[in-house]
Design a protein around this motif. Structure first.
Motif, mmCIF file in Angstrom:
data_model
loop_
_atom_site.group_PDB
_atom_site.id
_atom_site.type_symbol
_atom_site.label_atom_id
_atom_site.label_comp_id
_atom_site.label_asym_id
_atom_site.label_seq_id
_atom_site.Cartn_x
_atom_site.Cartn_y
_atom_site.Cartn_z
ATOM 1 N N VAL A 92 0.572 28.238 -2.838
ATOM 2 C CA VAL A 92 1.274 28.322 -1.839
ATOM 3 C C VAL A 92 2.581 29.203 -3.322
ATOM 4 N N ALA A 93 2.647 29.065 -3.919
ATOM 5 C CA ALA A 93 4.013 29.474 -4.227
ATOM 6 C C ALA A 93 3.294 31.047 -5.034
ATOM 7 N N PHE A 94 2.248 31.453 -5.052
ATOM 8 C CA PHE A 94 1.727 32.929 -4.994
ATOM 9 C C PHE A 94 2.179 33.678 -3.827
ATOM 10 N N LYS A 95 1.646 32.688 -2.690
ATOM 11 C CA LYS A 95 2.064 33.133 -1.217
ATOM 12 C C LYS A 95 3.852 33.442 -0.902
ATOM 13 N N LYS A 96 4.344 32.515 -1.175
ATOM 14 C CA LYS A 96 5.463 32.357 -1.394
ATOM 15 C C LYS A 96 5.966 33.421 -1.973
ATOM 16 N N GLY A 97 6.077 33.718 -3.099
ATOM 17 C CA GLY A 97 6.813 34.314 -4.195
ATOM 18 C C GLY A 97 7.681 34.419 -5.002
ATOM 19 N N ASN A 98 7.463 32.363 -5.108
ATOM 20 C CA ASN A 98 8.755 31.349 -5.547
ATOM 21 C C ASN A 98 8.447 30.706 -6.786
ATOM 22 N N ALA A 148 9.900 34.250 -16.136
ATOM 23 C CA ALA A 148 9.389 36.381 -15.972
ATOM 24 C C ALA A 148 8.784 36.124 -14.984
ATOM 25 N N LEU A 149 8.395 34.923 -14.234
ATOM 26 C CA LEU A 149 7.986 35.541 -12.563
ATOM 27 C C LEU A 149 9.236 35.222 -11.911
ATOM 28 N N ALA A 150 10.010 34.911 -11.823
ATOM 29 C CA ALA A 150 10.740 35.294 -10.875
ATOM 30 C C ALA A 150 11.364 36.190 -11.174
ATOM 31 N N ALA A 151 11.930 37.245 -12.323
ATOM 32 C CA ALA A 151 11.582 38.384 -13.035
ATOM 33 C C ALA A 151 11.166 39.470 -11.524
ATOM 34 N N PHE A 152 8.791 38.872 -12.137
ATOM 35 C CA PHE A 152 8.260 39.745 -11.074
ATOM 36 C C PHE A 152 7.836 40.062 -9.905
ATOM 37 N N PHE A 153 8.553 38.621 -8.692
ATOM 38 C CA PHE A 153 8.689 38.169 -8.221
ATOM 39 C C PHE A 153 10.109 38.976 -6.915
ATOM 40 N N ILE A 192 1.636 40.015 -17.702
ATOM 41 C CA ILE A 192 1.982 40.696 -16.629
ATOM 42 C C ILE A 192 2.222 42.578 -16.649
ATOM 43 N N GLN A 193 1.167 43.090 -16.512
ATOM 44 C CA GLN A 193 1.524 44.242 -15.881
ATOM 45 C C GLN A 193 1.504 44.876 -17.149
ATOM 46 N N GLY A 194 0.458 44.155 -18.000
ATOM 47 C CA GLY A 194 0.412 45.203 -20.056
ATOM 48 C C GLY A 194 1.214 44.138 -20.459
ATOM 49 N N GLU A 195 2.060 43.683 -19.866
ATOM 50 C CA GLU A 195 3.382 43.321 -21.299
ATOM 51 C C GLU A 195 3.193 41.104 -21.336
ATOM 52 N N THR A 196 2.397 41.096 -22.323
ATOM 53 C CA THR A 196 1.823 39.596 -23.019
ATOM 54 C C THR A 196 3.427 38.983 -23.551
ATOM 55 N N ALA A 197 3.040 37.642 -23.226
ATOM 56 C CA ALA A 197 3.761 36.879 -23.802
ATOM 57 C C ALA A 197 3.597 35.163 -24.130
ATOM 58 N N SER A 198 3.663 34.181 -24.820
ATOM 59 C CA SER A 198 3.649 33.651 -24.747
ATOM 60 C C SER A 198 4.793 32.143 -24.937
ATOM 61 N N ALA A 199 5.028 31.693 -23.587
ATOM 62 C CA ALA A 199 5.837 31.625 -23.438
ATOM 63 C C ALA A 199 5.663 29.613 -22.582
ATOM 64 N N ASP A 200 7.479 29.191 -23.142
ATOM 65 C CA ASP A 200 7.315 27.824 -22.847
ATOM 66 C C ASP A 200 7.804 27.788 -21.248
ATOM 67 N N LYS A 201 7.689 26.955 -20.663
ATOM 68 C CA LYS A 201 7.693 26.416 -19.128
ATOM 69 C C LYS A 201 8.828 26.982 -18.705
ATOM 70 N N ALA A 202 10.300 27.525 -19.313
ATOM 71 C CA ALA A 202 11.065 27.593 -18.574
ATOM 72 C C ALA A 202 10.844 29.527 -19.009
ATOM 73 N N SER A 203 10.639 29.809 -19.552
ATOM 74 C CA SER A 203 10.726 31.063 -20.171
ATOM 75 C C SER A 203 9.546 31.973 -19.053
ATOM 76 N N ALA A 204 8.572 31.536 -18.260
ATOM 77 C CA ALA A 204 7.341 31.547 -17.529
ATOM 78 C C ALA A 204 8.100 31.702 -16.625
ATOM 79 N N ARG A 205 8.623 30.130 -16.341
ATOM 80 C CA ARG A 205 9.064 30.502 -14.756
ATOM 81 C C ARG A 205 10.002 31.512 -14.522
#
Length: 130
Positions: free
Chosen positions: A30-36, A67-72, A52-65
């Protein structure tokens, strides 16, 4: 006698349903479908490997969120479908197609089971070859 058989069959059906239950959290799809990215919160592990598109990172939960927010934010979602999913031991995964206004992406999302709950430990989002 008929009630016992009915009860037995009902119990067997419920047991089979639970035994064959999906190990992939539906909320991730659902999160992927909504892009949320906020909808990923309860499924992200403490450390998440992001590719994400060739950029690699090991992130904590907040940083991962973040990075996903920037992508979406840059890639407004039009749709998402799961192409394949699987499970092996304490891990599972999904492979899907993410359709955005800027193109089609292949998504690989890997999970680890911790205390009977699956958490995301890696997300890979790459532009699909066309």
């Amino acid at each position: 006698m008929g009630k016992r058989i009915l009860l037995l069959l009902t119990g067997l059906f419920v047991w089979l349903t639970l035994a064959c239950a999906q190990d992939i959290p539906v909320g991730v799809v659902v999160a992927f479908k909504k892009g949320n990215p906020q909808e990923f919160d309860r499924y992200l592990g403490e450390q998440v490997d992001l590719i994400i598109q060739g950029e690699t990172a090991s992130a904590d939960k907040a940083s991962a969120r973040g990075a996903l927010a920037a992508f979406f934010r840059d890639n407004q979602v039009k749709g998402f479908e799961v192409n394949h999913e699987g499970k092996r031991g304490e891990s599972s995964f999904i492979v899907g197609t993410l359709r955005t206004v800027k193109g089609v992406f292949r998504v690989n999302c890997f999970f680890r089971r911790i205390q009977n709950k699956y958490y995301i430990h890696q997300i890979r989002i790459e532009k699909a070859e066309q």
